[in-house]
Design a protein around this motif. Structure first.
Motif, short mmCIF file in Angstrom:
data_model
loop_
_atom_site.label_atom_id
_atom_site.label_comp_id
_atom_site.label_asym_id
_atom_site.label_seq_id
_atom_site.Cartn_x
_atom_site.Cartn_y
_atom_site.Cartn_z
N ARG A 140 0.79 -1.21 0.22
CA ARG A 140 0.00 0.08 0.00
C ARG A 140 0.75 1.13 0.13
O ARG A 140 0.69 2.19 -0.77
CB ARG A 140 -0.91 0.03 0.98
CG ARG A 140 -1.92 -1.11 1.24
CD ARG A 140 -3.29 -0.81 1.71
NE ARG A 140 -4.22 -1.90 1.61
CZ ARG A 140 -4.21 -2.93 2.40
NH1 ARG A 140 -3.47 -3.16 3.50
NH2 ARG A 140 -5.11 -3.88 1.99
N THR A 141 1.98 1.19 0.67
CA THR A 141 2.89 2.60 0.84
C THR A 141 3.23 2.61 -0.70
O THR A 141 3.44 3.74 -1.09
CB THR A 141 4.06 2.05 1.77
OG1 THR A 141 3.55 1.95 2.96
CG2 THR A 141 4.85 3.17 2.08
N ASP A 161 0.83 4.17 -3.08
CA ASP A 161 0.62 5.72 -2.67
C ASP A 161 1.56 6.27 -3.37
O ASP A 161 1.19 7.44 -3.90
CB ASP A 161 0.52 5.64 -1.00
CG ASP A 161 -0.92 5.26 -0.36
OD1 ASP A 161 -1.70 4.93 -1.08
OD2 ASP A 161 -0.71 5.12 0.99
N LYS A 162 2.86 6.04 -3.35
CA LYS A 162 3.96 6.67 -3.84
C LYS A 162 3.81 6.86 -5.42
O LYS A 162 3.84 7.86 -6.12
CB LYS A 162 5.29 5.97 -3.43
CG LYS A 162 5.84 6.24 -2.04
CD LYS A 162 7.33 5.63 -2.05
CE LYS A 162 7.65 5.34 -0.62
NZ LYS A 162 7.51 6.82 0.41
N ARG A 222 1.11 6.69 -6.75
CA ARG A 222 -0.23 7.37 -7.47
C ARG A 222 0.28 8.86 -7.53
O ARG A 222 -0.04 9.47 -8.44
CB ARG A 222 -1.37 7.35 -6.31
CG ARG A 222 -2.62 7.07 -6.93
CD ARG A 222 -3.40 6.58 -5.85
NE ARG A 222 -3.73 5.26 -5.71
CZ ARG A 222 -3.69 4.47 -4.59
NH1 ARG A 222 -3.51 5.18 -3.25
NH2 ARG A 222 -3.84 3.05 -4.77
#
Ligand code: FEO
Length: 168
Positions: free
Chosen positions: A135-136, A139-140, A142
């Motif tokens: 998920r991290t 996010d990056k 995105r």
């Protein structure tokens, strides 16, 4: 001694881990071919990790009086449209593994098999960590979008995550 049902579930879990290992190898290869050497290194390490998850299950099943079934290989998905696509597939794969881990934990509680339940806690913790990493990273990605400079730095910096992974 483990029950027949739990033995079946653990064997199905070790097959999932084996498939994940092969899947991440295909992802590493895709990244390497497409010039993302940092990402390739990340997935080569992930693939090795999944192999250790599989081995841990094989040894546990055999030690508990069951019989580990070594699964045949399935051809993994090897085409991805982008890094976003690649890491979305990674998250989906980890979520799938988590669901299976949770199902086994549930079965253990129902069967009052606290030994296997205790063993599975390692996988519960591992899944929490792996999903958080996926998920991290997403996010990056995105934030970066299709910015080529951003993707270049992302590929370079993922090596730091790599170090953390190989230590765990
Ligand atoms: Fe062993 Fe990442 O599932």
């Amino acid at each position: 001694m483990i029950s027949e049902n739990i033995e079946i579930s653990l064997n199905s879990q070790l097959k999932l881990e084996a498939n994940a290992s092969m899947q991440y190898l295909a992802m590493a290869s895709w990244a390497e071919i497409n010039g993302y050497n940092g990402v390739a290194s990340f997935f080569y390490n992930q693939s090795e990790e999944e192999k250790t998850h599989m081995l841990k299950l094989i040894k546990f099943v055999n030690e508990r009086g069951g019989t580990a079934v070594i699964p045949s290989l399935e051809k993994p998905e090897s085409e991805y449209e982008s890094l976003q696509d690649l890491f979305t597939a990674f998250l989906n794969s980890e979520e799938n593994v988590t669901n299976s881990v949770n199902q086994i934990v549930f079965e253990c509680l129902e069967a009052k098999d606290y030994t296997v339940h205790n063993f599975m806690q390692w996988y519960v913790a591992e899944q929490t960590e792996e999903e958080a990493i996926a998920r991290t990273i997403l996010d990056k990605l995105r934030i970066i979008g299709s910015d080529k400079g951003g993707l270049y730095l992302f590929d370079r910096d993922i090596k730091n995550l790599d170090v953390k992974n190989s230590d765990s």
